[in-house]
Write a protein that holds these residues in place. Structure first.
Motif, PDB file in Angstrom:
ATOM      1  N   TRP A 129      -2.092 -56.050  55.978  1.00  0.00           N
ATOM      2  CA  TRP A 129      -1.109 -56.678  55.102  1.00  0.00           C
ATOM      3  C   TRP A 129      -0.504 -55.674  54.122  1.00  0.00           C
ATOM      4  N   PRO A 130       0.782 -55.854  53.775  1.00  0.00           N
ATOM      5  CA  PRO A 130       1.393 -55.089  52.692  1.00  0.00           C
ATOM      6  C   PRO A 130       1.261 -55.871  51.391  1.00  0.00           C
ATOM      7  N   GLY A 131       1.154 -55.165  50.286  1.00  0.00           N
ATOM      8  CA  GLY A 131       1.040 -55.866  49.013  1.00  0.00           C
ATOM      9  C   GLY A 131       1.253 -54.943  47.834  1.00  0.00           C
ATOM     10  N   LEU A 132       1.509 -55.541  46.684  1.00  0.00           N
ATOM     11  CA  LEU A 132       1.684 -54.781  45.452  1.00  0.00           C
ATOM     12  C   LEU A 132       0.330 -54.309  44.949  1.00  0.00           C
ATOM     13  N   MET A 133       0.237 -53.050  44.565  1.00  0.00           N
ATOM     14  CA  MET A 133      -1.050 -52.501  44.141  1.00  0.00           C
ATOM     15  C   MET A 133      -1.523 -53.092  42.824  1.00  0.00           C
ATOM     16  N   GLY A 134      -0.612 -53.644  42.043  1.00  0.00           N
ATOM     17  CA  GLY A 134      -1.015 -54.313  40.812  1.00  0.00           C
ATOM     18  C   GLY A 134      -1.787 -55.592  41.079  1.00  0.00           C
ATOM     19  N   GLU A 135      -1.750 -56.074  42.322  1.00  0.00           N
ATOM     20  CA  GLU A 135      -2.461 -57.300  42.704  1.00  0.00           C
ATOM     21  C   GLU A 135      -3.530 -57.016  43.759  1.00  0.00           C
ATOM     22  N   TYR A 136      -3.985 -55.773  43.818  1.00  0.00           N
ATOM     23  CA  TYR A 136      -4.884 -55.377  44.905  1.00  0.00           C
ATOM     24  C   TYR A 136      -6.225 -56.100  44.835  1.00  0.00           C
ATOM     25  N   THR A 137      -6.737 -56.298  43.646  1.00  0.00           N
ATOM     26  CA  THR A 137      -8.011 -57.016  43.510  1.00  0.00           C
ATOM     27  C   THR A 137      -7.893 -58.437  44.034  1.00  0.00           C
ATOM     28  N   GLU A 138      -6.782 -59.103  43.713  1.00  0.00           N
ATOM     29  CA  GLU A 138      -6.567 -60.470  44.199  1.00  0.00           C
ATOM     30  C   GLU A 138      -6.464 -60.499  45.727  1.00  0.00           C
ATOM     31  N   GLN A 139      -5.822 -59.488  46.296  1.00  0.00           N
ATOM     32  CA  GLN A 139      -5.700 -59.424  47.757  1.00  0.00           C
ATOM     33  C   GLN A 139      -7.074 -59.316  48.415  1.00  0.00           C
ATOM     34  N   LEU A 140      -7.884 -58.398  47.928  1.00  0.00           N
ATOM     35  CA  LEU A 140      -9.200 -58.190  48.529  1.00  0.00           C
ATOM     36  C   LEU A 140     -10.120 -59.385  48.302  1.00  0.00           C
ATOM     37  N   ASP A 141     -10.025 -60.006  47.136  1.00  0.00           N
ATOM     38  CA  ASP A 141     -10.842 -61.197  46.869  1.00  0.00           C
ATOM     39  C   ASP A 141     -10.494 -62.323  47.838  1.00  0.00           C
ATOM     40  N   LEU A 142      -9.217 -62.446  48.163  1.00  0.00           N
ATOM     41  CA  LEU A 142      -8.793 -63.503  49.080  1.00  0.00           C
ATOM     42  C   LEU A 142      -9.300 -63.224  50.498  1.00  0.00           C
ATOM     43  N   VAL A 143      -9.191 -61.979  50.946  1.00  0.00           N
ATOM     44  CA  VAL A 143      -9.704 -61.621  52.270  1.00  0.00           C
ATOM     45  C   VAL A 143     -11.213 -61.850  52.329  1.00  0.00           C
ATOM     46  N   LYS A 144     -11.908 -61.486  51.266  1.00  0.00           N
ATOM     47  CA  LYS A 144     -13.364 -61.677  51.208  1.00  0.00           C
ATOM     48  C   LYS A 144     -13.716 -63.164  51.285  1.00  0.00           C
ATOM     49  N   GLU A 145     -12.964 -63.987  50.582  1.00  0.00           N
ATOM     50  CA  GLU A 145     -13.213 -65.428  50.599  1.00  0.00           C
ATOM     51  C   GLU A 145     -13.030 -65.992  52.009  1.00  0.00           C
ATOM     52  N   ILE A 146     -11.991 -65.549  52.690  1.00  0.00           N
ATOM     53  CA  ILE A 146     -11.738 -66.033  54.052  1.00  0.00           C
ATOM     54  C   ILE A 146     -12.846 -65.585  55.000  1.00  0.00           C
ATOM     55  N   LEU A 147     -13.212 -64.325  54.923  1.00  0.00           N
ATOM     56  CA  LEU A 147     -14.222 -63.795  55.839  1.00  0.00           C
ATOM     57  C   LEU A 147     -15.593 -64.427  55.620  1.00  0.00           C
ATOM     58  N   LEU A 148     -16.005 -64.521  54.371  1.00  0.00           N
ATOM     59  CA  LEU A 148     -17.378 -64.929  54.079  1.00  0.00           C
ATOM     60  C   LEU A 148     -17.570 -66.431  53.945  1.00  0.00           C
TER      61      LEU A 148
END
Length: 421
Positions: free
Chosen positions: A78-97
């Protein structure tokens, strides 16, 4: 690229047994479409669009050399703004786990939607089905891709639809079992493309996701024995046009991949295949393609079958006798050179470079290909006749078309399948 980054996560799926590969395909497609511990699927969809640009999980492969050795993976990019990188990774983690594989009704809806979508694609634009099944005979990697995504997967979904309405427990258990096989940081690959200042941010932040996954030993499965399509196959469908294909890997053509083949392919396409197939026999389009692993000829929305394969039979004679000067050939060389030196976008170019690294491709390989393109001669065109004779002798022949047309050419096939009849 300013403050935008492109992230890819690749999870090793080589521990999934062959008999569970279709569950793996469904599992990957359900991630992001079901409730999680924190979010409803509706909220999850909104957040995915907001932070992940709507990206979903998919199955892929990392092939090596001749594509018989490969690493199967589940990917999200996925492409995304680096200012929101923590939110991006938290969302992927939530989906995976924390995805809940308990919503039988939603899973059934997804299955029905996939069945309808695949049936529509197979019937109205079956060229991907044609290419994947035909080329499955070329190597283990493409055969794996065919098995997990085409007719075999469709048949699995049709049976699963019934099971979800009669005995959903086994289906839900099968999906949940994928968690234990796929959620594993062993052999996991993370990739990032962005500006230099954001690489450190990626390196620090990505570990929160990686460390959240368990580290387990991977028992690699053998996918070389997966079922393969027939070498000469017809697939009858409710269609008034045909899609024909002839292909072979280079080893069956008695040669190796070489940049000289690229301008030769352009000569063949412009001066023989297109005039014969499109202008002569009124096919909507045709494809002449030398890939890194083999050669393919395809006719698209073709009124014919036998006539098209007869044209293919004439390839050796054409390259032997076609009158062309070196100066005229140079025009095709320049076109090929331009195609293979075209630049990609900055972010996608970074990911492409990493993909090439994973597949064992080097910058020197690219330079070698370009040098070979530039060195193509008229004699190389003449000498390709033997290669095309081997194609005719050893190649895989396939048609997707109407039952009536395939029936009139049934002597061309070892196997004839029927879909949606």
């Amino acid at each position: 690229v300013a403050e935008t980054g492109l992230t890819s996560l690749l999870l090793d799926t080589s521990a999934v047994p062959s008999e569970k590969l279709h569950y793996l395909q469904l599992y990957s497609s359900l991630l992001g479409k079901l409730d999680t511990q924190k979010y409803t699927r509706e909220k999850l969809n909104t957040l995915s669009i907001r932070y992940l640009n709507g990206a979903g999980f998919r199955l892929s492969t990392i092939p090596q050399k001749d594509w018989n050795d490969f690493a199967p993976v589940m990917v999200i990019s996925w492409p995304g703004l680096m200012g929101e990188y923590t939110e991006q990774l938290d969302l992927v983690k939530e989906i995976l786990l924390h995805t809940k594989f308990t919503d039988n009704a939603t899973i059934l809806d997804v299955v029905k939607s996939q069945i309808a979508g695949m049936k529509n694609q197979f019937t109205n634009n079956p060229v991907n089905l044609l290419i994947t099944r035909n080329y499955a005979l070329a190597n283990n990697c493409t055969n794996y891709q065919n098995y997990i995504s085409q007719l075999e997967y469709y048949d699995f979904l049709v049976k699963l639809e019934q099971a979800l309405q009669t005995n959903s427990y086994d289906v839900l258990s099968g999906l949940k079992s994928m968690h234990g096989l796929v959620l594993n940081r062993t052999n996991m690959i993370t990739m990032f493309s962005g500006n230099e200042n954001n690489i450190k941010k990626y390196e620090e932040a990505i570990m929160s996701l990686v460390q959240a996954l368990p580290a387990k030993a991977v028992v690699m499965q053998d996918y070389s024995k997966l079922p393969r399509p027939a070498k000469k196959e017809g697939i009858a469908m409710d269609t008034s046009v045909q899609y024909n294909m002839l292909s072979a890997p280079y080893e069956r053509m008695g040669t190796e991949y070489n940049g000289k083949l690229i301008p030769i392919g352009l000569v063949i396409n412009e001066n023989y295949i297109t005039p014969k197939i499109r202008f002569g026999y009124s096919a909507y389009d045709n494809i002449v393609n030398f890939t890194s692993t083999g050669f393919m000829l395809i006719s698209y929305r073709d009124p014919n079958i036998r006539e098209t394969f007869d044209v293919y039979k004439g390839l050796p004679a054409f390259v032997k006798g076609f009158e062309i000067t070196q100066e005229e050939l140079n025009r095709y060389i320049l076109k090929a050179f331009g195609t293979y030196t075209a630049k990609s976008g900055e972010l996608s170019g970074g990911i492409d470079a990493m993909d090439n690294y994973l597949m064992g491709k080097t910058p020197e390989d690219r330079l070698k290909l370009l040098r070979e393109i530039k060195s193509t001669t008229v004699q190389d065109l003449r000498d390709s006749a033997a290669m095309f004779e081997n194609l005719l002798k050893n190649g895989a022949r396939s048609t997707v078309g109407s039952a009536e047309k395939i029936s009139t050419a049934k002597d061309l096939y070892d196997s004839i399948l029927s879909f949606g009849q």
